[in-house]
Scaffold this active site. Structure first.
Site, PDB file in Angstrom:
ATOM      1  CE1 TYR A 144     -10.090 -18.933 -38.831  1.00 53.28           C
ATOM      2  CE2 TYR A 144     -11.975 -19.925 -39.888  1.00 53.28           C
ATOM      3  CZ  TYR A 144     -11.040 -18.765 -39.597  1.00 53.28           C
ATOM      4  OH  TYR A 144     -10.661 -18.037 -40.862  1.00 53.28           O
ATOM      5  CG  ASP A 239     -18.763 -20.232 -34.817  1.00 59.68           C
ATOM      6  OD1 ASP A 239     -19.376 -20.538 -35.726  1.00 59.68           O
ATOM      7  OD2 ASP A 239     -17.614 -19.843 -34.855  1.00 59.68           O
ATOM      8  CE  LYS A 267     -17.018 -23.391 -43.011  1.00 63.27           C
ATOM      9  NZ  LYS A 267     -16.490 -22.921 -41.675  1.00 63.27           N
TER      10      LYS A 267
HETATM   11  C1  LIG Z   1     -15.657 -21.768 -41.494  1.00 62.74           C
HETATM   12  C2  LIG Z   1     -16.016 -21.254 -40.122  1.00 62.74           C
HETATM   13  C3  LIG Z   1     -15.830 -19.758 -39.518  1.00 62.74           C
HETATM   14  C4  LIG Z   1     -15.451 -18.801 -40.764  1.00 62.74           C
HETATM   15  O1  LIG Z   1     -16.566 -18.707 -41.883  1.00 62.74           O
HETATM   16  P1  LIG Z   1     -15.933 -18.067 -43.221  1.00 62.74           P
HETATM   17  O2  LIG Z   1     -17.344 -18.033 -43.890  1.00 62.74           O
HETATM   18  O3  LIG Z   1     -14.800 -18.823 -43.671  1.00 62.74           O
HETATM   19  O4  LIG Z   1     -15.497 -16.635 -42.795  1.00 62.74           O
HETATM   20  C5  LIG Z   1     -16.185 -19.437 -38.424  1.00 62.74           C
HETATM   21  N1  LIG Z   1     -16.318 -20.265 -37.636  1.00 62.74           N
HETATM   22  C6  LIG Z   1     -16.581 -21.531 -37.615  1.00 62.74           C
HETATM   23  C7  LIG Z   1     -16.828 -22.590 -36.396  1.00 62.74           C
HETATM   24  C8  LIG Z   1     -16.195 -22.019 -39.005  1.00 62.74           C
HETATM   25  O5  LIG Z   1     -16.114 -23.374 -39.336  1.00 62.74           O
END
Ligand SMILES: *Cc1c(COP(=O)(O)O)cnc(C)c1O
Length: 429
Positions: A144, A239, A267
């Site tokens: 994701y 990511d 995060k």
């Molecule tokens: C949470 C997450 C996102 C998206 O971040 P948001 O702040 O929810 O838009 C993108 N990449 C990874 C790996 C994530 O865990």
């Protein structure tokens, strides 16, 4: 446990908010029942509006690595609040946080702050397409990267066919530039570059996959991506929105010995405020406006409250260096779960790294999304409900990871293992 007030609030929310929630997984759709409305958090605990208290293994989906209402983070936010909430002009705080991240393990030469992981991944991809002049991107099934259109795409039928939109509203024309491959499948990466190499702008991958539960990458997998992106002049986007600062003080991928071109953060770096970032080598980052032609902007980007929370969080992590402690807690937890599972003759897999872990009811090692789907998700639902009733809050879906904070204790781990044991007792009776 009684969830009456949560139920009432959810019913009311549903009248005014789409689905009653501002992000789908919060609705408990995957596990049934009413989502908990939370009244407050403290350390490793959350309390819902009905007064039930839980050990919290969600930690706001990762940001709260220091637990709820950490003193230093709260003080930092309060002191910046005195100066105002936002100026739409630069402050020293942005440079301070940028410097801290630059100096961390695998830190980027230059960075740009945004408000969400979605924006970070979307902007990194635009940058990769802009600097390479190519359109196609590769992502992996089950990874994701937020909800930008190009990334809400699933594999078409057959390997390496055009991607298909995974949500209505995503145009097929965009989806067809996204190639979706299986996580941990080196061969399909190499084959794909053989076939489309000169048209691929970038590969975006979670350094450790943590959005289909937790899946540890094989060493050869990330290496194959690095080798092929170099060979064909595509950018490697790591990511690290979820795993950044969760397995070490910096990026997980650097710890695995790989040097990506661009990195997405989120995060943890916002300490519970809406902060994310993308960064990487200067030669690429200098292509972003105003220095370069590739556009990206944000009214509240680099917001002082978010910066202050991020600075306080990373400074404290640097000082505490909790990563050994996390490994210790995590090993204790996972070995305890395994002991109980094997006693009850139930198969589980518990991938874990640093402060993150997940539980699959699977009789094989989980390596990709298909393995997750083949695990016993009905049992997961029963497990989730049983743990919740015993005062332990896990992510309400088998496709999510769980999180430890510095506030979690060995005692809480023991409590959790005992609760798991009670659940399995019921399962086999
Ligand atoms: C949470 C997450 C996102 C998206 O971040 P948001 O702040 O929810 O838009 C993108 N990449 C990874 C790996 C994530 O865990």
């Amino acid at each position: 446990m009684i969830y009456e007030k949560s139920k009432q609030l959810f019913d009311e929310a549903k009248r005014y908010i789409a689905g009653g929630v501002d992000s789908p997984v919060r609705s408990f759709n995957a596990v049934g029942g009413t989502p908990l409305f939370i009244k407050n958090g403290s350390g490793s605990y959350i309390t819902d509006v009905d007064g039930n208290r839980y050990i919290d293994y969600v930690c706001s989906w990762g940001p709260l690595i220091l637990g709820h209402r950490d003193n230093d983070v709260m003080e930092a936010i309060k002191s910046v609040l005195e100066r105002g909430t936002s100026f739409g002009a630069p402050t020293d705080l942005e440079t301070e946080l940028a410097k801290i991240i630059h100096k961390s393990e695998g830190g980027p030469e230059k960075i740009r702050f945004v408000n969400s992981g979605t924006e970070a991944a979307m902007s990194a991809i635009r940058l990769a397409r802009g600097v390479t002049g190519k359109d196609k991107i590769i992502k992996f099934n089950g990874c994701y990267h937020g909800h930008a259109d190009s990334l809400l795409v699933s594999a078409g039928s057959g390997a390496m066919t055009l991607g298909v939109p995974s949500s209505p509203g995503v145009p097929q024309s965009l989806a067809s530039d996204t190639i979706v491959l299986e996580y941990n499948d080196d061969k399909s990466v190499a084959d794909c570059f053989d076939k489309y190499g000169d048209r691929i702008a970038c590969v975006i991958v979670e350094s450790i996959a943590a959005n289909m539960g937790l899946i540890i990458p094989k060493k050869s997998f990330l290496k194959t991506i690095r080798k092929n992106t170099r060979k064909y002049g595509a950018l490697f986007i790591a990511d690290e929105v979820l795993v950044g600062f969760r397995t070490c003080y910096g990026t997980a991928i650097s710890k695995m010995g790989i040097d990506p071109d661009l990195i997405c953060y989120g995060k943890v770096i916002g300490g519970g405020m809406p902060v994310a970032a993308y960064g990487g080598k200067s030669i690429y980052m200098s292509e972003i406006a105003p220095e370069g032609p590739i556009y990206q902007a944000g009214t509240l980007s680099g917001n002082p409250l978010g910066m202050a929370a991020g600075i306080a969080t990373l400074k404290k992590l640097k000082k505490l260096d909790p990563y050994k402690y996390f490994e210790q807690l995590n090993s204790k937890l996972c070995s305890g779960l395994h002991k109980s599972a094997s006693f009850h003759k139930i198969s589980i897999d518990t991938p874990h790294a640093g402060s993150i872990f997940s539980i699959f009811f699977s009789n094989k090692r989980v390596e990709n999304l298909l393995d997750v789907k083949n695990s016993n998700t009905n049992r997961f639902t029963r497990y989730f409900r049983s743990m919740l009733n015993q005062g332990i809050y896990f992510a309400p879906s088998p496709f999510e990871t769980s999180f430890l904070s510095t506030e979690h204790t060995e005692d809480q781990i023991s409590t959790t293992i005992n609760a798991f044991d009670s659940f399995l007792e019921q399962e086999v009776s």
